[in-house]
Scaffold this motif. Structure first.
Motif, mmCIF file in Angstrom:
data_model
loop_
_atom_site.group_PDB
_atom_site.id
_atom_site.type_symbol
_atom_site.label_atom_id
_atom_site.label_comp_id
_atom_site.label_asym_id
_atom_site.label_seq_id
_atom_site.Cartn_x
_atom_site.Cartn_y
_atom_site.Cartn_z
ATOM 1 N N LEU A 189 4.868 16.310 -12.822
ATOM 2 C CA LEU A 189 6.253 15.845 -12.953
ATOM 3 C C LEU A 189 6.301 14.416 -13.490
ATOM 4 C CD1 LEU A 189 7.867 17.337 -9.725
ATOM 5 C CD2 LEU A 189 8.152 18.120 -12.075
ATOM 6 N N ALA A 213 13.371 21.863 -16.385
ATOM 7 C CA ALA A 213 12.881 22.155 -17.728
ATOM 8 C C ALA A 213 13.852 21.592 -18.768
ATOM 9 C CB ALA A 213 12.723 23.660 -17.910
ATOM 10 N N ALA A 232 5.481 14.468 -17.217
ATOM 11 C CA ALA A 232 6.578 15.027 -18.002
ATOM 12 C C ALA A 232 7.827 14.153 -17.900
ATOM 13 C CB ALA A 232 6.880 16.445 -17.538
ATOM 14 N N ARG A 266 9.537 28.592 -25.050
ATOM 15 C CA ARG A 266 10.531 27.523 -24.931
ATOM 16 C C ARG A 266 9.855 26.155 -24.995
ATOM 17 N NH1 ARG A 266 13.970 27.071 -19.526
ATOM 18 N NH2 ARG A 266 11.895 26.721 -18.685
ATOM 19 N N ARG A 307 16.463 23.222 -9.263
ATOM 20 C CA ARG A 307 15.833 24.412 -9.836
ATOM 21 C C ARG A 307 14.942 24.032 -11.006
ATOM 22 N NH1 ARG A 307 19.631 28.636 -8.815
ATOM 23 N NH2 ARG A 307 19.865 28.558 -6.579
ATOM 24 N N ASP A 308 13.907 24.859 -11.210
ATOM 25 C CA ASP A 308 12.988 24.555 -12.306
ATOM 26 C C ASP A 308 13.678 24.609 -13.655
ATOM 27 O OD1 ASP A 308 10.901 24.027 -10.694
ATOM 28 O OD2 ASP A 308 9.964 25.995 -10.838
ATOM 29 N N PHE A 309 14.681 25.498 -13.805
ATOM 30 C CA PHE A 309 15.286 25.556 -15.144
ATOM 31 C C PHE A 309 16.105 24.313 -15.464
ATOM 32 C CE2 PHE A 309 18.042 28.557 -12.647
ATOM 33 C CZ PHE A 309 19.247 27.874 -12.709
ATOM 34 N N VAL A 310 16.597 23.624 -14.417
ATOM 35 C CA VAL A 310 17.274 22.352 -14.660
ATOM 36 C C VAL A 310 16.243 21.288 -15.014
ATOM 37 C CG1 VAL A 310 18.774 20.603 -13.674
ATOM 38 C CG2 VAL A 310 19.135 22.987 -13.110
ATOM 39 N N LEU A 368 9.689 13.608 -15.407
ATOM 40 C CA LEU A 368 10.737 14.178 -14.578
ATOM 41 C C LEU A 368 10.800 13.476 -13.226
ATOM 42 C CD1 LEU A 368 10.263 17.938 -15.421
ATOM 43 C CD2 LEU A 368 12.081 16.429 -16.176
ATOM 44 N N ARG A 406 26.089 23.425 -18.267
ATOM 45 C CA ARG A 406 25.424 24.657 -18.662
ATOM 46 C C ARG A 406 24.617 25.276 -17.523
ATOM 47 N NH1 ARG A 406 25.494 28.719 -21.350
ATOM 48 N NH2 ARG A 406 24.151 29.127 -23.114
ATOM 49 N N HIS A 407 24.086 24.431 -16.628
ATOM 50 C CA HIS A 407 23.165 24.962 -15.619
ATOM 51 C C HIS A 407 23.676 24.844 -14.188
ATOM 52 C CE1 HIS A 407 19.866 25.926 -18.268
ATOM 53 N NE2 HIS A 407 19.955 24.750 -18.830
ATOM 54 N N GLN A 436 5.699 18.774 -22.946
ATOM 55 C CA GLN A 436 6.468 19.851 -22.336
ATOM 56 C C GLN A 436 5.726 20.438 -21.141
ATOM 57 O OE1 GLN A 436 9.712 21.210 -22.993
ATOM 58 N NE2 GLN A 436 9.781 19.144 -23.836
ATOM 59 N N ASP A 459 6.617 29.451 -11.679
ATOM 60 C CA ASP A 459 7.342 30.704 -11.498
ATOM 61 C C ASP A 459 8.408 30.854 -12.583
ATOM 62 O OD1 ASP A 459 8.555 32.935 -10.650
ATOM 63 O OD2 ASP A 459 9.388 32.095 -8.804
ATOM 64 N N SER A 461 12.150 31.298 -11.734
ATOM 65 C CA SER A 461 13.051 30.205 -11.424
ATOM 66 C C SER A 461 13.106 29.155 -12.532
ATOM 67 C CB SER A 461 12.654 29.536 -10.102
ATOM 68 O OG SER A 461 11.463 28.821 -10.267
ATOM 69 N N SER A 462 12.187 29.214 -13.483
ATOM 70 C CA SER A 462 12.249 28.210 -14.546
ATOM 71 C C SER A 462 13.087 28.687 -15.731
ATOM 72 C CB SER A 462 10.856 27.814 -15.020
ATOM 73 O OG SER A 462 10.278 28.850 -15.765
ATOM 74 N N LEU A 463 13.494 29.972 -15.702
ATOM 75 C CA LEU A 463 14.380 30.477 -16.753
ATOM 76 C C LEU A 463 15.720 30.807 -16.107
ATOM 77 C CD1 LEU A 463 11.908 32.986 -18.439
ATOM 78 C CD2 LEU A 463 12.333 30.621 -19.070
ATOM 79 N N ASN A 464 16.795 30.238 -16.644
ATOM 80 C CA ASN A 464 18.113 30.505 -16.084
ATOM 81 C C ASN A 464 18.461 31.980 -16.248
ATOM 82 O OD1 ASN A 464 20.846 30.620 -15.452
ATOM 83 N ND2 ASN A 464 21.215 28.551 -16.216
ATOM 84 N N PRO A 465 18.714 32.680 -15.128
ATOM 85 C CA PRO A 465 18.959 34.126 -15.216
ATOM 86 C C PRO A 465 20.222 34.494 -16.002
ATOM 87 C CG PRO A 465 19.394 33.309 -12.994
ATOM 88 C CD PRO A 465 18.746 32.193 -13.756
ATOM 89 N N ARG A 466 21.111 33.505 -16.235
ATOM 90 C CA ARG A 466 22.316 33.802 -17.013
ATOM 91 C C ARG A 466 22.052 33.800 -18.509
ATOM 92 N NH1 ARG A 466 26.502 32.457 -13.094
ATOM 93 N NH2 ARG A 466 25.415 31.372 -11.462
ATOM 94 N N PHE A 467 20.870 33.351 -18.917
ATOM 95 C CA PHE A 467 20.573 33.171 -20.343
ATOM 96 C C PHE A 467 19.866 34.396 -20.913
ATOM 97 C CE2 PHE A 467 20.558 28.334 -21.195
ATOM 98 C CZ PHE A 467 21.623 28.150 -20.352
ATOM 99 N N ARG A 497 15.923 19.114 -18.398
ATOM 100 C CA ARG A 497 15.775 17.652 -18.422
ATOM 101 C C ARG A 497 14.541 17.287 -19.232
ATOM 102 N NH1 ARG A 497 14.923 15.809 -12.777
ATOM 103 N NH2 ARG A 497 14.132 13.910 -13.718
ATOM 104 N N GLY A 498 13.523 18.142 -19.100
ATOM 105 C CA GLY A 498 12.254 17.897 -19.779
ATOM 106 C C GLY A 498 12.364 17.911 -21.286
ATOM 107 N N PHE A 499 13.307 18.654 -21.852
ATOM 108 C CA PHE A 499 13.464 18.511 -23.304
ATOM 109 C C PHE A 499 14.637 17.630 -23.673
ATOM 110 C CE2 PHE A 499 16.119 22.146 -22.824
ATOM 111 C CZ PHE A 499 15.369 23.157 -22.268
ATOM 112 N N PHE A 548 6.326 25.824 -15.979
ATOM 113 C CA PHE A 548 6.335 25.876 -14.516
ATOM 114 C C PHE A 548 5.590 27.103 -13.995
ATOM 115 C CE2 PHE A 548 9.861 23.314 -15.791
ATOM 116 C CZ PHE A 548 9.916 22.305 -14.849
#
Lengths: 346, 269
Positions: free
Chosen positions: B57, A237, B60, B165, A232-235, B62, A251-252, B93, B98, B101-107, A239-241, B96
């Motif tokens: 990627l 992201a 960054a 972020r 997932r992108d949030f994972v 990744l 956490r994710h 930094q 979308d 999907s780049s923000l965890n919906p639980r947060f 990793r990116g920081f 992304f």
């Protein structure tokens, strides 16, 4: 909202059922190992409101059973002695939830034993044994499922998250466990281990055996969820920081597996209760005098018991509400976790 | 001027391993070279599958590049190990495409923006929250929204959150991988203006990846065109889009209706 209400309903049902078993000491009138040699295989006693003279009693009462001359399992009601049933009666000591010393029981009778579900060959109260036996069987199911899910979570998450040769090795390891029928695995594994052990050791032994057998399926499921979650992108992201693996997993990634684990738990717990019953039924599980739903049914292995005393089947009925409860919970969890995949009619 | 980031002969190959170990090799990046000066924007355009996102990627950190160098402030970050990268990561930094999907919906929004600070462990809790709230205000979200979960925001607000972020660690290079593509036109314009504003106040360098030529011309000081893992053309927007020399660029320009080149006014908007 509908999903949530359904989930709440099944949770309430299950909490009530487990509460009943957890507080077995209160709901059972007697100690489960207390014998009464005058009363072997007594049939369930009837409660009456009207006595033989036609008088109506305010409280339900029963006639104590007296063994018929020359027989060993036939009883007559002693109609001269109407014993009234007392609610919230003092009775044998027990520890509520294993902690609180207590003497209060839901019901009881002074002067004679009241066995609403009959007695076994040693005159032990069947109702008390079913309630106490449930503690052993359900605890075995819960602990076994706990072990399985921890193993499955650990192994599946490691395989899915780290990938590569670790994934390869761990997943090949799941295959024999998935391919072999679990009953044979259970018996095979149990056969390795010592037979003559104390009841407590036997209990933990079978919990571990049951828990060790089923880890492969949850491990596979967890691996699948982790595989998709870590991309997932949030994972990315995070990793990116510069987040370390421990943080990413905790956490994710692992929170994503929660709904799979909950559904698996709801499926595994009743399955493991059944596994305990199977082992105990075959004499490989929890030994006498401790009661468990499995070894209560073991009495039925004698032909005479099988044909003559129908109340010895009752432990088998005890599991029905529990299984229905867990089944309902599993389907409610599935709908709650994923409302789109379940067809709800259009 | 010394470039902030300079990429030299960057190669990225993916190999799909078969059962017997022999598999296909796909070259996603083929000797890509470019550089971006501090405070400038390089707009990277190209068709789908041309290697834009792979490049993002790799820059960054990744994805590991197969070979080549990525000079960032005088260090080759492609050669650093994970531990050394930890110090570099806050500088670069990625935003992304979308935000859903780049923000965890639980947060919650606050958790999203404090997460990088938490991970880098440079500040105390109170200072962290202060910084995060200030940043939220800076990118146009009120303090009252801080405790909402990400699912409760609109697409544009979510992308603002993702930008906040990315900015929380005060990076020097911001890679925007199709960051405007999932938004509708008016929101795109708002976010584009926000990006320009942020660039001038924080002296940010952007790598703006897009397939929208008009937006590339609007935001980019230079445009680079990617095709099949290579940069085939690079230059100022007027030249690249006005007189395209490569076939791939001509294809992109021909596929876009209307006039594209509306040069960015000197001195910002």
């Amino acid at each position: 909202m509908i999903e949530r209400r359904k989930l709440a309903k099944w949770l309430v049902v299950l909490v009530a059922l487990h509460g009943l078993i957890a507080c077995a000491g209160f709901f059972a009138p007697y100690d489960p190992v207390e014998q009464d040699r005058q009363l072997p295989y007594a049939r369930p006693m009837k409660l009456h409101l009207i006595d033989t003279q036609g008088r109506v009693h305010m409280r339900p009462f029963f006639y104590p059973l007296r063994m018929r001359e020359g027989s060993f399992d036939q009883y007559d009601e002693d109609i001269a002695r109407a014993m009234s049933l007392k609610l919230f009666a003092e009775g044998p000591r027990y520890r509520l939830l294993g902690l609180l010393p207590c003497r209060l029981h839901l019901f009881g009778a002074a002067g004679a034993r009241i066995c609403l579900l009959g007695t076994d060959g040693y005159g032990r109260d069947q109702l008390s044994r079913i309630l106490y036996g449930g503690q052993v069987s359900l605890l075995a199911g819960l602990l076994g499922a706990g072990i399985t899910l921890s193993l499955g979570l650990g192994i599946g998450a490691a395989a899915g998250y780290f990938g590569g040769w670790r994934d390869e090795v761990l997943m090949r390891l799941t295959e024999p466990f998935l391919a072999l029928p679990w009953l044979y695995m259970l018996l095979g594994l149990r056969a390795f281990l010592p037979l003559a052990v104390s009841p407590l050791e036997a209990f933990f032994l079978i919990v571990m055996v049951i828990g060790a057998v089923g880890w492969a399926r949850p491990a596979r499921l967890v691996r699948g969820v982790v595989l998709s979650a870590k991309e997932r992108d949030f994972v990315r992201a995070a990793r990116g920081f510069g987040a370390p693996h421990r943080y990413l997993l905790w956490r994710h990634v692992l929170p994503e597996t929660s709904s799979v684990l909950l559904t698996q738990a709801a499926i595994l717990i009743p399955q493991y209760v059944l596994a305990e019953m199977t082992l105990s039924f075959l004499g490989l599980g929890v030994p006498e005098p401790l009661a468990s739903w499995g070894n209560l049914l073991a009495n039925l292995q004698q032909y005479s018991v099988l044909t003559s005393y129908w109340w010895m089947y009752l432990p088998a009925l005890a599991i029905v509400p529990f299984f229905l409860g867990y089944l309902g919970l599993a389907s409610a969890l599935q709908e709650w976790a994923d409302p789109f995949k379940v067809g709800r009619g259009t | 001027m010394q470039p902030l980031i300079q990429v030299e002969y960057l190669v990225k190959r993916y190999s799909s391993r078969g059962v017997l170990g022999s598999g296909e090799v796909v070259s996603a990046l083929n000797e890509v070279s470019f550089s971006v000066a501090p405070g400038k924007t390089l707009a990277l355009v190209g068709a789908s599958g041309s290697g834009k996102s792979t490049l993002a990627l790799c820059l960054a950190c990744l994805e590991r590049s197969t070979s080549g160098r990525i000079w960032f402030e005088g260090r080759d970050i492609a050669a650093l190990d994970e531990k050394q990268l930890r110090a570099v990561r806050p500088q670069i930094q990625l935003v992304f495409q979308d935000p859903a999907s780049s923000l965890n919906p639980r947060f919650t929004a606050l958790e999203i923006v404090t997460e990088p600070l938490l991970v880098q462990r440079k500040w105390g809790t109170r200072e962290m929250h202060e910084r995060a709230l200030a940043l939220l205000e800076r990118i146009g979200l009120s303090r009252g929204m801080a405790s909402r979960r990400t699912g409760e925001f609109s697409g544009g607000q979510r992308q603002r959150l993702a930008i906040a972020r990315a900015l929380s660690l005060a990076p020097k290079l911001l890679i925007l991988d199709e960051a405007l593509s999932s938004l509708d036109c008016s929101v795109q314009a708002q976010i584009a203006n926000l990006l320009l504003e942020l660039q001038s106040s924080f002296v940010l360098t952007y790598l703006f990846i897009t397939h929208d030529l008009a937006m590339a011309a609007h935001l980019g000081d230079e445009i680079a065109v990617m095709n099949r893992g290579r940069i085939v053309e690079q230059g100022v927007p007027e030249k690249v889009l006005g007189a395209p020399s490569h076939e791939a660029t001509r294809g992109l320009v021909a596929a876009t209706p209307g006039s594209i080149v509306t040069p960015r006014m000197p001195g910002g908007l």
